[in-house]
Enzyme design. Sequence first.
Site, mmCIF file in Angstrom:
data_model
loop_
_atom_site.group_PDB
_atom_site.id
_atom_site.type_symbol
_atom_site.label_atom_id
_atom_site.label_comp_id
_atom_site.label_asym_id
_atom_site.label_seq_id
_atom_site.Cartn_x
_atom_site.Cartn_y
_atom_site.Cartn_z
ATOM 1 N N ARG A 1 16.994 26.345 42.420
ATOM 2 C CA ARG A 1 17.438 25.130 42.412
ATOM 3 C C ARG A 1 18.471 25.009 40.860
ATOM 4 O O ARG A 1 18.188 25.802 39.945
ATOM 5 C CB ARG A 1 16.551 23.984 42.054
ATOM 6 C CG ARG A 1 16.795 22.774 41.380
ATOM 7 C CD ARG A 1 15.888 21.412 41.772
ATOM 8 N NE ARG A 1 14.684 21.644 40.930
ATOM 9 C CZ ARG A 1 13.536 20.801 40.921
ATOM 10 N NH1 ARG A 1 13.730 19.838 41.707
ATOM 11 N NH2 ARG A 1 12.629 20.765 39.903
ATOM 12 N N ARG B 1 2.943 24.560 38.426
ATOM 13 C CA ARG B 1 3.367 23.112 39.264
ATOM 14 C C ARG B 1 2.548 22.827 40.550
ATOM 15 O O ARG B 1 2.474 21.884 40.589
ATOM 16 C CB ARG B 1 4.767 22.878 39.013
ATOM 17 C CG ARG B 1 5.284 22.780 37.557
ATOM 18 C CD ARG B 1 6.663 22.973 37.541
ATOM 19 N NE ARG B 1 7.694 21.825 38.215
ATOM 20 C CZ ARG B 1 9.024 22.242 38.639
ATOM 21 N NH1 ARG B 1 9.517 23.288 38.259
ATOM 22 N NH2 ARG B 1 9.608 21.433 39.177
ATOM 23 N N ARG C 1 1.169 10.213 39.770
ATOM 24 C CA ARG C 1 1.156 11.728 40.053
ATOM 25 C C ARG C 1 -0.591 11.957 39.892
ATOM 26 O O ARG C 1 -0.876 13.162 40.314
ATOM 27 C CB ARG C 1 1.625 12.596 38.907
ATOM 28 C CG ARG C 1 2.840 13.415 39.783
ATOM 29 C CD ARG C 1 3.431 14.063 38.396
ATOM 30 N NE ARG C 1 4.130 15.241 38.872
ATOM 31 C CZ ARG C 1 5.408 15.043 38.933
ATOM 32 N NH1 ARG C 1 6.035 14.183 38.947
ATOM 33 N NH2 ARG C 1 6.136 16.135 39.180
ATOM 34 N N LYS D 1 11.995 15.239 46.681
ATOM 35 C CA LYS D 1 12.014 13.885 46.395
ATOM 36 C C LYS D 1 13.261 13.397 45.831
ATOM 37 O O LYS D 1 13.789 12.342 46.262
ATOM 38 C CB LYS D 1 10.914 13.619 45.414
ATOM 39 C CG LYS D 1 9.254 13.985 46.018
ATOM 40 C CD LYS D 1 8.331 13.795 45.175
ATOM 41 C CE LYS D 1 8.374 14.419 43.853
ATOM 42 N NZ LYS D 1 8.131 15.986 44.014
ATOM 43 N N ARG E 1 16.476 24.174 35.356
ATOM 44 C CA ARG E 1 15.709 23.809 34.764
ATOM 45 C C ARG E 1 14.632 24.926 34.242
ATOM 46 O O ARG E 1 14.069 25.881 34.719
ATOM 47 C CB ARG E 1 14.855 22.805 35.358
ATOM 48 C CG ARG E 1 15.368 21.214 35.321
ATOM 49 C CD ARG E 1 14.690 20.355 36.306
ATOM 50 N NE ARG E 1 13.523 20.378 36.522
ATOM 51 C CZ ARG E 1 12.746 19.701 37.273
ATOM 52 N NH1 ARG E 1 13.308 18.630 37.898
ATOM 53 N NH2 ARG E 1 11.332 19.657 37.272
HETATM 54 P P1 ADP Z 1 8.878 18.045 40.236
HETATM 55 O O1 ADP Z 1 8.438 17.073 41.068
HETATM 56 O O2 ADP Z 1 10.147 18.852 40.871
HETATM 57 O O3 ADP Z 1 7.872 18.856 39.543
HETATM 58 P P2 ADP Z 1 9.707 15.880 38.239
HETATM 59 O O4 ADP Z 1 11.288 15.986 37.717
HETATM 60 O O5 ADP Z 1 9.216 15.067 38.840
HETATM 61 O O6 ADP Z 1 9.786 17.374 38.714
HETATM 62 O O7 ADP Z 1 8.963 16.448 37.063
HETATM 63 C C1 ADP Z 1 9.078 17.321 35.960
HETATM 64 C C2 ADP Z 1 7.990 17.179 34.989
HETATM 65 O O8 ADP Z 1 7.854 15.949 34.194
HETATM 66 C C3 ADP Z 1 6.522 17.430 35.552
HETATM 67 O O9 ADP Z 1 6.031 19.012 35.587
HETATM 68 C C4 ADP Z 1 5.522 16.708 34.535
HETATM 69 O O10 ADP Z 1 5.273 17.685 33.404
HETATM 70 C C5 ADP Z 1 6.386 15.848 34.255
HETATM 71 N N1 ADP Z 1 6.164 14.502 34.759
HETATM 72 C C6 ADP Z 1 7.013 13.672 35.557
HETATM 73 N N2 ADP Z 1 6.347 12.593 36.159
HETATM 74 C C7 ADP Z 1 5.032 12.704 35.804
HETATM 75 C C8 ADP Z 1 3.963 11.835 36.060
HETATM 76 N N3 ADP Z 1 3.929 10.720 36.829
HETATM 77 N N4 ADP Z 1 2.895 12.256 35.476
HETATM 78 C C9 ADP Z 1 2.705 13.118 34.440
HETATM 79 N N5 ADP Z 1 3.859 13.880 34.190
HETATM 80 C C10 ADP Z 1 5.146 13.663 34.761
#
Ligand code: ADP
Length: 219
Positions: A128, A172, A89, A14, A161
């Site tokens: 990554r 995750r 999410r 994404k 990360r």
């Molecule tokens: P990825 O999609 O690769 O897991 P992100 O950078 O989008 O990585 O998100 C990293 C972390 O940030 C998630 O595992 C969560 O803990 C938090 N996070 C990000 N966006 C949201 C969201 N919309 N709702 C809840 N937690 C979020």
Amino acid sequence: MEAIILLGAPGAGKGTVAELLKESTHYQHVSTGDMLRAAVKSGKPVGLEAKSYMEAGELVPDEVIMRIVKERLDEGADDDLYMFDGFPRTIEQASLLDLALRDTGGRLTHVFMLQVPRDELVSRLAGRRVCRNCGAVYHVKNIPPSTEGICDTCGGELYQRADDSEETVLNRLEVFKKQTESLIDYYQEKGLLVDIDAAKSKDQTEEDIRNVLASESGA
Ligand code: ADP
Ligand code: ZN
């Protein structure tokens, strides 16, 4: 205001595709993950609230997420185009977004579901690397920088990360299945869902999305 959503499991690409679309379209990239990481790094209160959830690969509470998203949207203008990455999410976040759009006269036009087989997700996340300085995303095998450990764009240091460790990655993916996958049905029922094969190259994936946007906006 018009918005699109990039939906997909962690590792589906994404953020990578969003960075490409940011260059090729007028959509602004709104990544809740990037916003949260920035808040953690700068020691903001929101960052302190979010940190432990993020490190465990759990979702940050909806209330915290909605606060940062609203703040971001309040900075914008009426004719802005937004591309949400990693948001919504949960069903709760999706319905709060619907309410916020209704209040501001904005609308969602497309939800792109980036499909990638599970094995590929795991290997993408484990390999990554991210630039500490500009946030550019690399992969040790698939998208290597020209000099190991150094960002091609800005010369910054590449790091892994904390939540890309193998154990957290598996959690995750589990969290995605339990809490986010239901959004596929939610947006399917609204007629907004567009399936995208995101196992292809990042350029091909970006082009596929751009073609859908172009054909359906009559541009
Ligand atoms: P990825 O999609 O690769 O897991 P992100 O950078 O989008 O990585 O998100 C990293 C972390 O940030 C998630 O595992 C969560 O803990 C938090 N996070 C990000 N966006 C949201 C969201 N919309 N709702 C809840 N937690 C979020
Ligand atoms: Zn960089």
